[in-house]
Write an enzyme that holds these catalytic residues in place. Structure first.
Site, PDB file in Angstrom:
ATOM      1  N   SER A  89      -0.071  80.182  57.370  1.00  0.00           N
ATOM      2  CA  SER A  89      -0.756  80.826  56.046  1.00  0.00           C
ATOM      3  C   SER A  89      -2.214  80.910  56.332  1.00  0.00           C
ATOM      4  O   SER A  89      -2.598  80.319  57.242  1.00  0.00           O
ATOM      5  CB  SER A  89      -0.513  79.585  54.860  1.00  0.00           C
ATOM      6  OG  SER A  89      -1.241  80.019  53.999  1.00  0.00           O
ATOM      7  N   TYR A 109       0.053  71.294  51.313  1.00  0.00           N
ATOM      8  CA  TYR A 109       0.164  72.295  51.978  1.00  0.00           C
ATOM      9  C   TYR A 109      -0.534  72.715  52.812  1.00  0.00           C
ATOM     10  O   TYR A 109      -0.382  73.292  54.109  1.00  0.00           O
ATOM     11  CB  TYR A 109       0.075  73.351  50.787  1.00  0.00           C
ATOM     12  CG  TYR A 109       0.493  74.912  50.997  1.00  0.00           C
ATOM     13  CD1 TYR A 109       1.738  75.481  51.326  1.00  0.00           C
ATOM     14  CD2 TYR A 109      -0.406  75.735  51.308  1.00  0.00           C
ATOM     15  CE1 TYR A 109       2.455  76.408  51.711  1.00  0.00           C
ATOM     16  CE2 TYR A 109      -0.023  77.223  51.741  1.00  0.00           C
ATOM     17  CZ  TYR A 109       1.495  77.601  51.770  1.00  0.00           C
ATOM     18  OH  TYR A 109       1.786  78.622  52.222  1.00  0.00           O
TER      19      TYR A 109
END
Length: 299
Positions: free
Chosen positions: A148, A161
């Site tokens: 990501s 995350y």
């Protein structure tokens, strides 16, 4: 990797989002497909859709947190198709909130899927590909790990995350270097999407009972609301990202970005490190988001 027709692709998180789009493109290219997911109904629907298009498909429930399930996926792929050429370690979940409010269960769930899932997939399938290459002098393989932009930046209220995705970037860069060191017939890429409508902001729908969360804190509710809005309003589609990913595989391109325009933030982050500056304001260009988040934290 230049040839896709009749090659075998393994895709985790295959029932929705990027995984589903990887499968659809693989089908169009004439690949044999091994699909893994934790959501049975969505997996069945995707399998049926691909088989209707004429693809050969093996679909399995697989929680990538568990090495034995990833190994079972690899064994089933070999039994059905006899080789594996392309692997998408793509399964991922999202979770937010102030970092000191994340529970042990939050960490175990997110790291279990986002990091340990990639660790298991990389270890098991790289070794399997080396075995395939021994019996096929023309073997070409490739591994794509989904990270990501959060693996290159550190936005607030996304700590669990961020940690998981930074680790995936590091793992994949190291994999790339290790494969080159031994002159392996296997390539590697890391996919770093930004805000793309994939359903990841709703990944708690599939959160397993053994890592169930507590009642969300105000910061977790705020992070969820902002994530929902940012992901759902994304203009770049999962299909576009998947097409870009297959082109990167053909071009032997390592870094794959859904939003190259966001790399200015990465450059500024790197300059902070090199110049030994304190970390910059992640909301410098979007101060309204900072104020929105602060307001929600006070509710």
């Amino acid at each position: 990797m230049q040839v896709f027709k009749d090659r075998v692709a393994v895709i985790t998180g295959a029932a929705s989002g990027f995984g589903r789009e990887f499968a659809l493109i693989g089908s169009r290219l004439g690949m044999k497909l091994v699909l893994a997911d934790v959501q049975q109904d969505a997996l069945d629907k995707t399998k049926a859709e691909l088989e209707h298009q004429g693809a050969q498909v093996l679909a399995m429930l697989c929680d990538v947190r568990h090495a034995e399930q990833v190994q079972a996926l690899a064994d089933a792929a070999m039994k059905r198709f006899g080789a594996v050429h392309l692997v998408f370690n793509n399964a991922g979940v999202g979770s937010g909130g102030l970092i000191w409010e994340n529970t042990q269960s939050d960490w175990e769930w997110v790291l279990g899927v986002n990091l340990w899932g990639v660790i298991h997939g990389t270890r098991i399938f790289t070794n399997l590909m080396f075995e395939c290459a021994k019996s096929d002098p023309q073997f070409e393989g490739h591994i794509v790990n989904t990270a990501s932009m959060a693996g290159l930046l550190n936005a607030p209220a996304m700590g669990v995350y961020n940690v998981s995705k930074h680790a995936v970037v590091s793992l994949t860069e190291t994999l790339y270097q290790d494969l080159n060191l031994v002159e392996a017939p296997i390539g590697a890429s890391v996919l770093c999407p930004y805000f793309v409508p994939t359903g990841i902001s709703q990944s708690h729908r599939n959160r397993p009972d053994d890592v169930k969360g507590d009642v969300p804190t105000s910061s977790q509710r705020a992070a969820q609301a902002i994530s929902d809005k940012a992901v759902s309003s994304g203009k770049v589609t999962a299909q576009e990202v998947a097409e870009k990913t297959f082109k990167a595989i053909s071009d032997k391109q390592f870094y794959i970005f859904s939003h190259p325009g966001a790399l200015g933030n990465v450059q500024e982050h790197m300059e902070d490190i090199i110049l030994q500056r304190n970390p910059g304001d992640p909301y410098k260009a979007t101060p309204h988001i900072r104020e929105m988040l602060r307001a929600k934290l006070k509710m």
